[in-house]
Each structure stands twice: as structure tokens, then as C-alpha cells.
Design a protein around this motif. Structure first.
Motif, PDB file in Angstrom:
ATOM      1  N   LEU A 169       0.827  -1.205   0.000  1.00 47.41           N
ATOM      2  CA  LEU A 169       0.000   0.000   0.000  1.00 47.41           C
ATOM      3  C   LEU A 169       0.862   1.255   0.000  1.00 47.41           C
ATOM      4  N   LEU A 170       1.909   1.280   0.824  1.00 45.92           N
ATOM      5  CA  LEU A 170       2.803   2.436   0.855  1.00 45.92           C
ATOM      6  C   LEU A 170       3.434   2.681  -0.515  1.00 45.92           C
ATOM      7  N   ILE A 171       3.886   1.600  -1.155  1.00 43.37           N
ATOM      8  CA  ILE A 171       4.528   1.726  -2.466  1.00 43.37           C
ATOM      9  C   ILE A 171       3.531   2.230  -3.502  1.00 43.37           C
ATOM     10  N   PHE A 172       2.326   1.683  -3.494  1.00 41.42           N
ATOM     11  CA  PHE A 172       1.314   2.112  -4.466  1.00 41.42           C
ATOM     12  C   PHE A 172       0.962   3.582  -4.274  1.00 41.42           C
ATOM     13  N   ILE A 173       0.713   3.973  -3.032  1.00 39.88           N
ATOM     14  CA  ILE A 173       0.333   5.355  -2.725  1.00 39.88           C
ATOM     15  C   ILE A 173       1.430   6.332  -3.165  1.00 39.88           C
ATOM     16  N   ALA A 174       2.682   5.934  -2.997  1.00 42.96           N
ATOM     17  CA  ALA A 174       3.805   6.813  -3.337  1.00 42.96           C
ATOM     18  C   ALA A 174       3.867   7.145  -4.826  1.00 42.96           C
ATOM     19  N   PHE A 175       3.435   6.215  -5.668  1.00 49.09           N
ATOM     20  CA  PHE A 175       3.664   6.365  -7.104  1.00 49.09           C
ATOM     21  C   PHE A 175       2.404   6.541  -7.951  1.00 49.09           C
ATOM     22  N   HIS A 176       1.252   6.738  -7.286  1.00 40.16           N
ATOM     23  CA  HIS A 176       0.008   6.884  -8.054  1.00 40.16           C
ATOM     24  C   HIS A 176      -0.761   8.133  -7.642  1.00 40.16           C
ATOM     25  N   LYS A 177      -1.564   8.625  -8.585  1.00 40.29           N
ATOM     26  CA  LYS A 177      -2.286   9.877  -8.342  1.00 40.29           C
ATOM     27  C   LYS A 177      -3.323   9.704  -7.231  1.00 40.29           C
ATOM     28  N   PRO A 178      -3.656  10.802  -6.537  1.00 33.16           N
ATOM     29  CA  PRO A 178      -4.523  10.741  -5.348  1.00 33.16           C
ATOM     30  C   PRO A 178      -5.861  10.053  -5.569  1.00 33.16           C
ATOM     31  N   GLU A 179      -6.468  10.227  -6.762  1.00 31.38           N
ATOM     32  CA  GLU A 179      -7.787   9.619  -6.978  1.00 31.38           C
ATOM     33  C   GLU A 179      -7.760   8.091  -6.974  1.00 31.38           C
ATOM     34  N   LEU A 180      -6.561   7.509  -7.092  1.00 32.19           N
ATOM     35  CA  LEU A 180      -6.443   6.051  -6.997  1.00 32.19           C
ATOM     36  C   LEU A 180      -6.090   5.596  -5.584  1.00 32.19           C
ATOM     37  N   CYS A 181      -5.771   6.563  -4.718  1.00 35.90           N
ATOM     38  CA  CYS A 181      -5.299   6.229  -3.371  1.00 35.90           C
ATOM     39  C   CYS A 181      -6.402   6.417  -2.335  1.00 35.90           C
ATOM     40  N   ASN A 182      -7.445   5.626  -2.472  1.00 36.45           N
ATOM     41  CA  ASN A 182      -8.528   5.600  -1.484  1.00 36.45           C
ATOM     42  C   ASN A 182      -8.875   4.141  -1.213  1.00 36.45           C
ATOM     43  N   VAL A 183      -9.610   3.906  -0.158  1.00 39.26           N
ATOM     44  CA  VAL A 183      -9.881   2.528   0.284  1.00 39.26           C
ATOM     45  C   VAL A 183     -10.571   1.707  -0.801  1.00 39.26           C
ATOM     46  N   SER A 184     -11.571   2.278  -1.452  1.00 43.24           N
ATOM     47  CA  SER A 184     -12.332   1.535  -2.467  1.00 43.24           C
ATOM     48  C   SER A 184     -11.432   1.070  -3.606  1.00 43.24           C
ATOM     49  N   HIS A 185     -10.618   1.995  -4.125  1.00 42.31           N
ATOM     50  CA  HIS A 185      -9.771   1.609  -5.251  1.00 42.31           C
ATOM     51  C   HIS A 185      -8.667   0.657  -4.814  1.00 42.31           C
ATOM     52  N   LEU A 186      -8.073   0.897  -3.658  1.00 42.54           N
ATOM     53  CA  LEU A 186      -7.001   0.025  -3.185  1.00 42.54           C
ATOM     54  C   LEU A 186      -7.487  -1.407  -3.002  1.00 42.54           C
ATOM     55  N   ALA A 187      -8.732  -1.562  -2.567  1.00 41.19           N
ATOM     56  CA  ALA A 187      -9.305  -2.905  -2.428  1.00 41.19           C
ATOM     57  C   ALA A 187      -9.368  -3.604  -3.783  1.00 41.19           C
ATOM     58  N   LYS A 188      -9.789  -2.871  -4.812  1.00 44.28           N
ATOM     59  CA  LYS A 188      -9.836  -3.444  -6.170  1.00 44.28           C
ATOM     60  C   LYS A 188      -8.433  -3.724  -6.688  1.00 44.28           C
ATOM     61  N   GLU A 189      -7.535  -2.806  -6.454  1.00 46.65           N
ATOM     62  CA  GLU A 189      -6.164  -2.913  -6.966  1.00 46.65           C
ATOM     63  C   GLU A 189      -5.485  -4.180  -6.473  1.00 46.65           C
TER      64      GLU A 189
END
Length: 202
Positions: free
Chosen positions: A51-71
Motif C-alpha cells: 500500500l505504501l509503495i502504491f500510494i507513493a507512485f500513483h495519483k490521489p484519486e487512486l489512493c482511497n480505500v475503495s480503489h485500493l481494495a480493487k487494486e
């Protein structure tokens, strides 16, 4: 049915596709092992590091609980629990929506950035081995992986993908891959698996 199992060595000898799947499973084990080694080093779980790695390299609209669950193909409660721990440890910052105080995007804090610098190289041993392949081998492997990821997404097995093949800007002209956003032909090395400008083709 068991004699036709992908994981039966006799089946693998008769079917190259079974060998490839078994090989991918071995590589996934390497990935998990390398991730666990870093997790133990910094006192986090593998998913918390991812999660830390994904959040660091992706735009804010992808960094929320709903999208992270899908990701990551996990449940929202699992993501929420991981985010709570990262928040408690001071590794993330929640940026709440101005219109909905239940909705927020996630950014890394200074501490989160420091942990990232210690963990985001966890897959380097795997990359180092791949670097040893010749250019034509690299192109072949990458082309195959890209097409496989796209097909798995189309079949609903892989929930999220941001590869060129599924993008509204992608076009195939005879045997030429083309990006209408960049207005240029795409060579194999130009195809992206995780494009920041990706827009899903309707």
C-alpha cells in the motif's frame, strides 16, 4: 482429473502451458518471499508495504480505500485495517474530501517516505536476474506478459489493469500499436502496464 492438474509434473511434461503456469507460480513465491523479508525488517505486513509503495507512485484519486481494495483484490475492511495501522504509526496522511467527510485520499507522511526508501527495492533481486536477458528475450517476455494481463482483466480474473491494450487511446493499425494521446507508434518497449494517463475503453 488429478492427473491433468497443472501441478502434476507428468501433466507439465505433456503441456507447455501447464509448465508456464507452474513457472509463474514459482516466481510469485519469490515475490512473496522478497516482500516478507522487507516486511520483517521494518515491522509491517506485506500488504502494508504494498500500500505504501502504491500510494507513493500513483495519483490521489487512486489512493482511497475503495480503489485500493480493487487494486490488490482484497476486501475494503482489510484495506481499512491496514490503513488504520499505517495511520497510527504516522506513515500516512488522510486528505478528507471537502464535500464528504467520510471520503479521503491517502498520502505518505515524512516517516512513510522514509519507510518507502527502505522497502521499495524489495523486488530488485528479481529485476537483477531479468536484466541478464538479451533485448529480444526481454521484448518477447514483456509482450507476452502485457497481453496476458489484458486477457485476464477482460475475463474478470484480474480486477484492475492500466495497460495500453485496454486504453481508449490505444489503437491497432494492421500490425502497428499506436497511442492517439501521444500521437505516436508504440514499440514493444513503449507499451505500458501501469499508465498514469490510462482511460478505460468503453
Amino acid at each position: 482429473m488429478t492427473e491433468k492438474s497443472i501441478f502434476n509434473p507428468e501433466q507439465q511434461q505433456k503441456d507447455i502451458s501447464s509448465k508456464i503456469v507452474a513457472g509463474l507460480e514459482r516466481i510469485s513465491e519469490v515475490f512473496k518471499t522478497l516482500l516478507w523479508d522487507k516486511a520483517k525488517l521494518v515491522g509491517l505486513s506485506p500488504i502494508q508495504i504494498q500500500l505504501l509503495i502504491f500510494i507513493a507512485f500513483h495519483k490521489p484519486e487512486l489512493c482511497n480505500v475503495s480503489h485500493l481494495a480493487k487494486e490488490f483484490n482484497i476486501t475494503k475492511p482489510t484495506v481499512s485495517d491496514a490503513i488504520k495501522i499505517l495511520d497510527k504509526k504516522g506513515m500516512i496522511i488522510k486528505d478528507y474530501s471537502a464535500t464528504d467527510n467520510r471520503s479521503y485520499s491517502i498520502h505518505l507522511s515524512q516517516l512513510g517516505q522514509e519507510i518507502l526508501s527502505k522497502t521499495n527495492d524489495f523486488a530488485n533481486p528479481l529485476k537483477n536476474e531479468i536484466d541478464g536477458l538479451g533485448q529480444s528475450e526481454l521484448d518477447d517476455v514483456f509482450k507476452t506478459l502485457g497481453e496476458l494481463i489484458y486477457k485476464l482483466n477482460r475475463n474478470g480474473i484480474l480486477t484492475v489493469q492500466r495497460t495500453c491494450y485496454g486504453c481508449t487511446f490505444y489503437q491497432k493499425n494492421k500490425n502497428v500499436d499506436f497511442c492517439n494521446l501521444l500521437d505516436q507508434e508504440l514499440l514493444v518497449k513503449d507499451i505500458r502496464l501501469d499508465c498514469p494517463e490510462f482511460e478505460i475503453r468503453q
